[in-house]
Design a protein around this motif. Structure first.
Motif, PDB file in Angstrom:
ATOM      1  N   TYR A  49      51.499  79.767  29.841  1.00  0.00           N
ATOM      2  CA  TYR A  49      50.169  80.290  30.157  1.00  0.00           C
ATOM      3  C   TYR A  49      49.906  80.073  31.645  1.00  0.00           C
ATOM      4  O   TYR A  49      50.635  79.340  32.314  1.00  0.00           O
ATOM      5  N   MET A  50      48.885  80.724  32.170  1.00  0.00           N
ATOM      6  CA  MET A  50      48.520  80.595  33.577  1.00  0.00           C
ATOM      7  C   MET A  50      47.369  79.618  33.741  1.00  0.00           C
ATOM      8  O   MET A  50      46.389  79.669  33.008  1.00  0.00           O
ATOM      9  N   ASP A  51      47.488  78.724  34.706  1.00  0.00           N
ATOM     10  CA  ASP A  51      46.446  77.758  35.021  1.00  0.00           C
ATOM     11  C   ASP A  51      46.239  77.757  36.535  1.00  0.00           C
ATOM     12  O   ASP A  51      47.018  77.156  37.272  1.00  0.00           O
ATOM     13  N   GLN A  52      45.179  78.465  36.993  1.00  0.00           N
ATOM     14  CA  GLN A  52      44.884  78.578  38.422  1.00  0.00           C
ATOM     15  C   GLN A  52      46.119  79.042  39.202  1.00  0.00           C
ATOM     16  O   GLN A  52      46.552  78.415  40.159  1.00  0.00           O
ATOM     17  N   ASN A  53      46.689  80.118  38.723  1.00  0.00           N
ATOM     18  CA  ASN A  53      47.841  80.771  39.359  1.00  0.00           C
ATOM     19  C   ASN A  53      49.146  79.968  39.247  1.00  0.00           C
ATOM     20  O   ASN A  53      50.131  80.263  39.927  1.00  0.00           O
ATOM     21  N   LYS A  54      49.139  78.940  38.395  1.00  0.00           N
ATOM     22  CA  LYS A  54      50.355  78.165  38.147  1.00  0.00           C
ATOM     23  C   LYS A  54      50.829  78.390  36.716  1.00  0.00           C
ATOM     24  O   LYS A  54      50.016  78.435  35.791  1.00  0.00           O
ATOM     25  N   VAL A  55      52.146  78.517  36.546  1.00  0.00           N
ATOM     26  CA  VAL A  55      52.716  78.692  35.216  1.00  0.00           C
ATOM     27  C   VAL A  55      52.897  77.325  34.558  1.00  0.00           C
ATOM     28  O   VAL A  55      53.516  76.425  35.132  1.00  0.00           O
TER      29      VAL A  55
END
Length: 363
Positions: free
Chosen positions: A266-272
């Protein structure tokens, strides 16, 4: 004889338990890293004997001296040599064990291969040789700090006593609050009592130690030979008394289906990121950016004071021995800084090999 770990960042250890000194040569450390004897001493103090009733009473200060590789307080890119002198070795307890291999130790294997063998405290095969691991790991940890990475270990099990899970952010602080170095204080009290009970009986107990790497970027490791998990498992299995290593769910993964344990993205503030971490932060032999979770099974200290059967290799007859001297009733608390150091060495080696760190200088 294998005395070196690492390719571009390597650590070669030397010395023996009852010899003059022990130490390490760290090669491949980039220039410009601020490093002092104090930095190494802090780590050595974590594995130093005689710090509690749970450890051997051998009275060693383990004071380190840096011999080379440092100029004006910084590394200069040349090999870093550091040494710790033995000051409280007592070899008298081993005189009656000449040619009588101790059960649970590597004595017979060493004799079979080399014939001429230093029987005093296990010689080169002693757990005291992990001083070299910790020296190398201290340098590696300083580099990891620059990369906003951290390696922390803690005891999760002693005998059949298991700790409850704790918040990763509090792990280091909590695991240093007791002599067992367990982050669960309630379990730690029970563990300590179990270790002291074994000590009173002239026996010892084993356990499980978990080591976690926080902040590792994705992409460390090689896809075939040189997998990150393979190198980490190798270095941990290279520590004396370690009989098994798990990554993530480890052997527990055999109990589940892929649907149950696949780590979904999933994406978290543009981090995978992944919703779970059953893989322990490593997939396809490479890091995926999640915390790297490693566990190792540590057997009970084989040096116990109760009578044991062995053979007299000179007279070719069966005999009974009693091991005297100063030994840990449980290795787990003091093996933590060794595990942290070993993991840190491998991580820095792969950071350099993968291009995350300039091999020549610290930027």
């Amino acid at each position: 004889m294998g005395n070196t770990i690492g390719k571009m960042f390597s650590v070669t250890t030397f010395g023996s338990s009852h010899g003059r000194a022990l130490g390490a040569v760290v090669d491949g450390c980039p220039a410009g890293l601020k490093l002092s004897e104090k930095d190494i001493q802090i780590e050595l103090n974590q594995r130093r004997p005689g710090t509690s009733d749970l450890t051997t009473p051998r009275g060693e200060a383990d004071e380190v001296q840096i011999l080379s590789g440092i100029f004006e307080g910084k590394t200069d890119g040349t090999p870093i040599a550091a040494v710790v002198y033995n000051k409280d070795a007592d070899s008298s307890s081993y005189n009656n064990l000449i040619n009588k291999p101790r059960p649970g130790h590597g004595d017979y294997c060493w004799i079979s291969r080399y014939d001429h063998y230093d029987y005093r405290g296990g010689g080169r095969g002693s757990g005291r040789n992990t001083i070299g691991h910790v020296i190398g790991g201290a340098v590696a940890k300083k580099i990891l700090k620059i990369m906003d990475m951290n390696v922390v270990g803690h005891v999760t099990q002693i005998g059949n006593i298991k700790a409850n899970k704790v918040n990763l952010n509090l792990l280091y602080e909590y695991s240093r609050k007791n002599a067992v170095r367990c982050a669960d204080n309630q379990a730690a009290e029970k563990m300590e009592n179990r270790i002291l009970e074994a000590k009173k009986e002239g026996n010892s107990v084993g356990g499980v130690v978990e080591t976690i790497v926080l902040g590792a970027p994705a992409g460390l490791g090689e896809p075939v030979f040189g997998k990150l998990d393979a190198d980490l498992a190798q270095v941990l299995m290279g520590i004396g008394s370690v009989k098994g290593v798990e990554v993530g769910f480890g052997f527990k993964a055999a109990e589940y289906s892929a649907k149950e344990i696949n780590d979904e993205y999933y994406m978290d503030q543009n981090k995978v990121k992944t919703t779970t971490n059953t893989s322990g932060g490593i997939l396809g032999g490479m890091s995926n950016g999640m915390p790297i979770i490693l566990r190792m099974a540590v057997k009970p200290t084989p040096s116990i004071s109760t009578p044991q059967k062995t053979v007299d290799l000179e007279n070719r007859e069966e005999v009974e021995i009693e091991i005297k001297g100063r030994h840990d009733p449980c290795i787990c608390p003091r093996i933590i800084p060794v595990a942290e150091a070993s993991v840190a060495i491998v991580m820095v080696d792969h950071l350099i090999r993968s291009g995350f760190i300039n091999p020549c200088k610290i930027k």
